[in-house]
Design a protein around this motif. Structure first.
Motif, PDB file in Angstrom:
ATOM      1  N   SER A 168      13.081  83.977  45.611  1.00 49.90           N
ATOM      2  CA  SER A 168      14.292  83.320  46.102  1.00 49.90           C
ATOM      3  C   SER A 168      14.966  82.457  45.033  1.00 49.90           C
ATOM      4  O   SER A 168      16.152  82.649  44.736  1.00 49.90           O
ATOM      5  CB  SER A 168      13.953  82.485  47.340  1.00 49.90           C
ATOM      6  N   PRO A 169      14.257  81.497  44.395  1.00 50.44           N
ATOM      7  CA  PRO A 169      14.926  80.733  43.329  1.00 50.44           C
ATOM      8  C   PRO A 169      15.223  81.580  42.100  1.00 50.44           C
ATOM      9  O   PRO A 169      16.218  81.346  41.400  1.00 50.44           O
ATOM     10  CB  PRO A 169      13.923  79.616  43.007  1.00 50.44           C
ATOM     11  N   THR A 213      22.875  74.104  39.661  1.00 50.63           N
ATOM     12  CA  THR A 213      22.165  74.933  40.637  1.00 50.63           C
ATOM     13  C   THR A 213      21.049  75.723  39.973  1.00 50.63           C
ATOM     14  O   THR A 213      19.941  75.843  40.516  1.00 50.63           O
ATOM     15  CB  THR A 213      23.147  75.896  41.337  1.00 50.63           C
ATOM     16  N   SER A 215      18.218  73.392  39.294  1.00 45.45           N
ATOM     17  CA  SER A 215      17.491  73.076  40.520  1.00 45.45           C
ATOM     18  C   SER A 215      16.574  74.225  40.928  1.00 45.45           C
ATOM     19  O   SER A 215      15.412  74.013  41.308  1.00 45.45           O
ATOM     20  CB  SER A 215      18.482  72.768  41.642  1.00 45.45           C
ATOM     21  N   ASP A 216      17.090  75.462  40.851  1.00 43.03           N
ATOM     22  CA  ASP A 216      16.265  76.621  41.198  1.00 43.03           C
ATOM     23  C   ASP A 216      15.106  76.787  40.226  1.00 43.03           C
ATOM     24  O   ASP A 216      14.001  77.177  40.621  1.00 43.03           O
ATOM     25  CB  ASP A 216      17.114  77.891  41.215  1.00 43.03           C
ATOM     26  N   ARG A 264      12.460  74.359  41.204  1.00 42.12           N
ATOM     27  CA  ARG A 264      11.747  74.826  42.402  1.00 42.12           C
ATOM     28  C   ARG A 264      10.750  75.917  42.022  1.00 42.12           C
ATOM     29  O   ARG A 264       9.617  75.930  42.514  1.00 42.12           O
ATOM     30  CB  ARG A 264      12.752  75.359  43.419  1.00 42.12           C
ATOM     31  N   LEU A 265      11.168  76.827  41.161  1.00 46.03           N
ATOM     32  CA  LEU A 265      10.269  77.895  40.717  1.00 46.03           C
ATOM     33  C   LEU A 265       9.064  77.307  39.994  1.00 46.03           C
ATOM     34  O   LEU A 265       7.924  77.733  40.205  1.00 46.03           O
ATOM     35  CB  LEU A 265      11.041  78.846  39.798  1.00 46.03           C
ATOM     36  N   SER A 281      19.476  68.764  45.697  1.00 46.11           N
ATOM     37  CA  SER A 281      19.694  69.245  47.066  1.00 46.11           C
ATOM     38  C   SER A 281      20.901  68.632  47.753  1.00 46.11           C
ATOM     39  O   SER A 281      21.312  69.089  48.814  1.00 46.11           O
ATOM     40  CB  SER A 281      18.446  68.942  47.910  1.00 46.11           C
TER      41      SER A 281
END
Length: 349
Positions: free
Chosen positions: A134-135, A164, A167-168, A171-172, A214
């Protein structure tokens, strides 16, 4: 002596000549043949089991004329003529070492439980792959868009896309870190680099990073004059991030984040994260900290709280789930002001 008919596994007993002398009810049910059809027949005929390559169980393992020192045949996966997978093992009874086999005792059980575990593991692998993809999809999509259409975007649009992507990527990185840390916790190799830390400043810094990625507005409420606590700064940031993400994903959002000196553990500092959700039933509160445990349909790897507990335990702290004073659930972690003596003696890189 125990009646073999009472055993849950199928039991087939053959004599020194390989002729079946006893079959219990479970074996009759598993093989789908009556006992009188099996008794008196050769064990190779009574157990027509093959592997996926079509090799016969009896011909491959040769229980009567194989290695003379064997007393047991290891459990293996074999299939009946109608395709049912069985887990088969056997005991070779000898009067003395190296003597011929006097009796063969074969144990049969269906592989349904193992197949279920395999499906659960496959589902977990698929879930983890989805969480990682997803990320990664976001990173790939925005970078490809920027590379192919750089001149079409304004500086503000490029800035937003890059934020963005950042941020991804974070998260990964967190997902991969959780997977690696779960393996370290399982093997007892989780390392710490403790230092005196102001948890108020450290918590607020983590919340600012989460908010920037976020769009949330997150702040910490803290008691005055909280002591510095000996913790690993990176591990503490991981704890805060996982607790906040857990509240966002499973608790319908963060209600409040509190730092205080609890009455029950005055020689340390507790971090409490309250959410807006329906709460966590008391009977499953200890289970939420087990590896890969998930509830509901909101996804996730099931590793967040497992890693949190592992980190807290490594610091000699405590973790618990309770009801929030204004509804919802509260997940609280407590870190001792000073590392316990037993942890101080462990060499740390």
């Amino acid at each position: 002596m125990i009646d073999v008919d009472l055993l849950p596994d199928g039991i087939v007993i053959a004599d020194a000549e390989g002729l079946v002398t006893r079959v219990n009810r479970a074996a009759s049910r598993i093989l789908r043949r009556r006992p009188d059809e099996l008794i008196g027949s050769h064990v190779a005929t009574a157990l027509p089991l093959d592997d996926l390559a079509g090799n016969s169980w009896f011909a491959c393992l040769r229980p009567y004329d194989g290695l003379a020192t064997r007393t047991r045949l290891s459990e293996g996966s074999w299939h009946t003529p109608d395709g049912v997978e069985l887990l088969v093992t056997a005991t070779l009874v000898r009067e003395a070492p190296l003597e011929p086999v006097k009796q063969l005792v074969v144990s049969l059980r269906t592989a349904k439980a193992r197949a279920h575990r395999d499906r659960v593991r496959s589902d977990l692998v698929a879930t983890v792959a989805h969480e990682l993809r997803s990320p990664l999809t976001g990173v790939k999509g925005f970078t490809a868009t920027l590379l192919n259409n750089w001149d079409r975007f304004s500086d503000e649009q490029r800035q937003l896309m890059l934020e963005t992507v950042d941020s991804d990527a974070d998260r990964l990185s967190r997902l991969i870190t959780d997977l690696l840390d779960a393996a370290r916790i399982d093997s007892g190799r989780l390392t710490l680099r403790p230092q005196p830390l102001d948890l108020v400043e450290a918590t607020q810094r983590v919340l600012e990073n989460i908010s920037a990625g976020s769009g949330l507005s997150l702040d910490v409420t803290a008691e005055e004059d909280l002591p510095r606590v000996w913790v690993d700064a990176d591990r503490y940031a991981q704890v805060v991030t996982n607790l906040v993400e857990n509240a966002q994903r499973h608790g319908m959002g963060v209600r409040e984040i509190v730092l205080r000196r609890p009455t029950r553990f005055p020689d340390g500092v507790a971090l409490e994260v309250f959410d807006f959700g329906p709460g966590i039933p008391e009977e499953i509160r200890t289970r939420v900290f087990t590896r890969f445990w998930r509830s509901g349909d909101r996804g996730g790897t099931g590793l967040g709280l497992y890693v949190v507990k592992g980190v807290v335990d490594a610091h000699g702290g405590e973790i618990e789930v309770c009801d929030g004073d204004r509804g919802g659930a509260c997940v609280g972690v407590w870190f001792p002001e000073n590392l316990p003596e037993v942890l101080r003696e462990i060499p740390r890189p």
